[in-house]
Design an enzyme around this catalytic site. Structure first.
Site, PDB file in Angstrom:
ATOM      1  N   CYS A 202       0.863  -1.180   0.000  1.00 34.21           N
ATOM      2  CA  CYS A 202       0.000   0.000   0.000  1.00 34.21           C
ATOM      3  C   CYS A 202       0.900   1.231   0.000  1.00 34.21           C
ATOM      4  O   CYS A 202       1.786   1.347   0.844  1.00 34.21           O
ATOM      5  CB  CYS A 202      -0.840  -0.037   1.283  1.00 34.21           C
ATOM      6  N   HIS A 203       0.748   2.099  -0.978  1.00 37.36           N
ATOM      7  CA  HIS A 203       1.599   3.302  -0.966  1.00 37.36           C
ATOM      8  C   HIS A 203       0.999   4.511  -1.674  1.00 37.36           C
ATOM      9  O   HIS A 203       1.575   5.589  -1.648  1.00 37.36           O
ATOM     10  CB  HIS A 203       2.963   3.001  -1.600  1.00 37.36           C
ATOM     11  N   ARG A 204      -0.163   4.343  -2.319  1.00 38.70           N
ATOM     12  CA  ARG A 204      -0.679   5.456  -3.114  1.00 38.70           C
ATOM     13  C   ARG A 204      -0.963   6.669  -2.223  1.00 38.70           C
ATOM     14  O   ARG A 204      -1.380   6.525  -1.069  1.00 38.70           O
ATOM     15  CB  ARG A 204      -1.987   5.050  -3.839  1.00 38.70           C
ATOM     16  N   ASP A 278      -2.532  -1.512  -3.655  1.00 41.46           N
ATOM     17  CA  ASP A 278      -2.929  -0.363  -4.474  1.00 41.46           C
ATOM     18  C   ASP A 278      -1.835  -0.085  -5.510  1.00 41.46           C
ATOM     19  O   ASP A 278      -1.805   0.966  -6.132  1.00 41.46           O
ATOM     20  CB  ASP A 278      -3.196   0.879  -3.608  1.00 41.46           C
TER      21      ASP A 278
END
Ligand code: UD1
Ligand code: UDP
Length: 355
Positions: A202-204, A278
Site C-alpha cells: 500500500c503506498h498510493r 494499491d
C-alpha cells in the site's frame, strides 16, 4: 545513435531492466537516474538483482513537494540533454520523473518515446494521472501495454505512432519464471505455506495522505484469517509513524518488512493465496500469476484484470475488503492479455525502423 533513458522510481527500474538490455544491442544508451527513489531497497537493490547497468548520471533529487521535485529534475536534466544531444529520450510509466523528462525532451526538441503509454485513471487529482497526461501529449512514440491504452489514446485524437506491444515488466517474469516459481526458500524464510498467506502492499498518495483511508485499510489486518506479509513502502512507514498507527500492526499473524527485493517479491506474489494492493505493478503481476487481488484503491488502469474477475476494486473500505476476501470467486477464464514477454524486443525493432 544515442538513446537517453530516464528513470527514478522503483517500478521504472524494473521496466528499464527489460528494455535497456535490448536497447544496448542496437543503440548507445545513456542511463539517467533522477534520484526520486534513493533508499537501497527502493533503488540499488533493483540495479543489482536485475543487472541493470550503473546509471551514467544520478541527479540525486530526492523527495519533496511535487512541483519542486519535477522542477529540480527538469533543471538538471536539461543541462545533460543539451550537452549530450540524444537522438531519442525514453520514459516509463507515470512518475514525477516521467513528467519532468517528457517536458525536457519536448523543450529540447528531442523525440520522446513513452513506454506504458495510454493508461488512464480518469481523475485529475491523482498525481500520476497528471504525469500520464503530460507525457502522452508530448510523446512522439507510444508503446501501449493493452488495447484499452490504445483506445484511450484514440479518444484523445492520438493515433500516429501508437504501438500495442504488451507490458515490458512481463518480459522479465517470462525470462525468470522457473526461478520465481521454484524459489521456495523465500517462503521458508518467512515461515509461509504456499497458497496459505496474503501478500499486501500500500503506498498510493490517496491512501497514505488520508489517515481515514489508511486506518480503514490497516484495520482489516486483525480480521484476516491467516498469515499476511506486508512489505512497507517508505512513504507508508512514515505515514504510520506520523499518525501513531504502529499499534495496529502488533498482530501475531502479520509479518511487516522493509520493501522486499525483486525476485523475493515475485515469488511471494506468485504463491500467495490472495494479494491486497494499491500498486499498479503488483496488480498486473498478480494477474499474470493468477493470484486473486483486492485493489485498495478506487480505480485501476489495469481494467482487464477487473473485467476478467481476477481483481476486485474494494477501495480503502474495511467492509468491502473483508467481504471480498471471504467471498472471492476465482474466475475460470484468464486471457493473459497483458503481454507475451516480448514487449522490449518489439519496442526496439520499431525504434530501429522508425528512427
Ligand atoms: C512514486 C510515484 C508512484 C509510484 C511509486 C512507486 C509519483 C508522483 N509517484 O510514488 O506513481 O507508484 O513512486 O513506488 O512520482 N521515500 C523514502 N525513500 C525513498 C523514496 C521515497 O523515504 O527511496 C519517502 C519520502 O518520504 C517521500 C515519499 O516516500 O517523500 C514519497 O516518495 P515519492 O517518490 O515522492 O512518491 P512515491 O509515493 O514513492
Ligand atoms: N515491488 C518490490 N518490492 C516491494 C513492493 C513492490 O519489488 O516491496 C515491486 C512489484 O513487484 C512491482 C513493482 O515493485 O514489480 C511495483 O512498484 P510500486 O508498487 O512501487 O509502484 P507502482 O507499480 O504502483 O507504480
Amino acid at each position: 545513435m544515442i538513446v537517453a533513458s530516464i528513470v527514478g522510481a522503483r517500478p521504472q527500474f524494473i521496466k528499464c531492466a527489460a528494455v535497456s538490455k535490448e536497447i544496448r544491442e542496437h543503440f548507445h544508451e545513456i542511463l539517467i537516474h533522477t534520484g526520486q527513489h534513493y533508499d537501497y531497497e527502493m533503488s540499488k537493490s533493483f540495479f543489482n538483482e536485475l543487472k541493470i547497468s550503473q546509471p551514467d548520471y544520478n541527479l540525486g533529487i530526492g523527495s519533496g513537494l511535487q512541483c519542486w521535485q519535477i522542477g529540480m529534475m527538469m533543471i538538471k536534466l536539461e543541462e545533460i540533454i543539451l550537452d549530450k544531444k540524444p537522438d531519442l529520450i525514453i520514459v516509463y510509466g507515470d512518475a514525477n520523473s516521467t513528467a519532468a523528462a517528457s517536458i525536457v525532451a519536448a523543450k529540447s526538441n528531442i523525440p520522446l518515446a513513452h513506454i506504458e503509454a495510454g493508461l488512464r485513471e480518469f481523475k485529475k487529482n491523482i498525481p500520476e494521472e497528471i504525469n500520464k497526461l503530460i507525457t502522452d501529449i508530448l510523446s512522439d512514440f507510444y508503446f501501449c501495454p493493452t488495447e484499452t491504452a490504445v483506445s484511450n489514446l484514440k479518444n484523445m485524437g492520438i493515433e500516429k505512432n501508437v504501438f500495442k506491444v504488451g507490458d515490458v515488466t512481463l518480459d522479465i517474469i517470462y525470462n525468470n519464471l522457473k526461478r520465481i516459481e521454484e524459489n521456495k526458500s523465500v517462503l521458508k524464510k518467512y515461515n509461509l505455506e504456499e497458497k496459505d498467506y496474503y501478500f499486501m502492499t500500500c503506498h498510493r498518495a490517496s491512501n497514505t495522505n488520508n489517515i481515514e483511508h489508511l486506518k480503514q485499510i490497516l484495520s482489516v489486518l486483525k480480521d484476516i484469517d491467516g498469515q499476511i506479509i506486508f512489505p512497507l513502502h517508505p512513504r507508508t512507514s512514515k505515514a504510520i509513524k506520523q499518525n501513531g498507527l504502529e499499534k495496529i500492526l502488533n498482530i501475531g499473524n502479520l509479518i511487516v518488512t522493509s520493501p522486499t527485493g525483486y525476485f523475493e517479491t515475485q515469488t511471494l506474489i506468485k504463491h500467495a493465496k490472495m494479494v491486497l494492493t494499491d500498486s499498479g505493478g503488483v496488480i498486473k503481476e498478480a494477474y499474470f500469476y493468477k493470484t486473486p487481488t483486492i485493489i485498495l484503491d478506487m480505480q485501476t488502469e489495469w481494467v482487464e484484470t477487473v473485467s476478467e474477475g481476477w481483481s476486485y476494486i474494494a477501495g480503502p473500505n474495511r467492509e468491502r475488503i473483508l467481504n471480498r476476501i471471504r467471498n472471492f470467486k476465482i474466475p475460470d477464464f484468464h486471457s493473459n492479455c497483458l503481454g507475451d514477454g516480448k514487449a522490449s524486443e518489439k519496442i526496439v525493432k520499431i525504434l530501429i525502423k522508425e528512427l
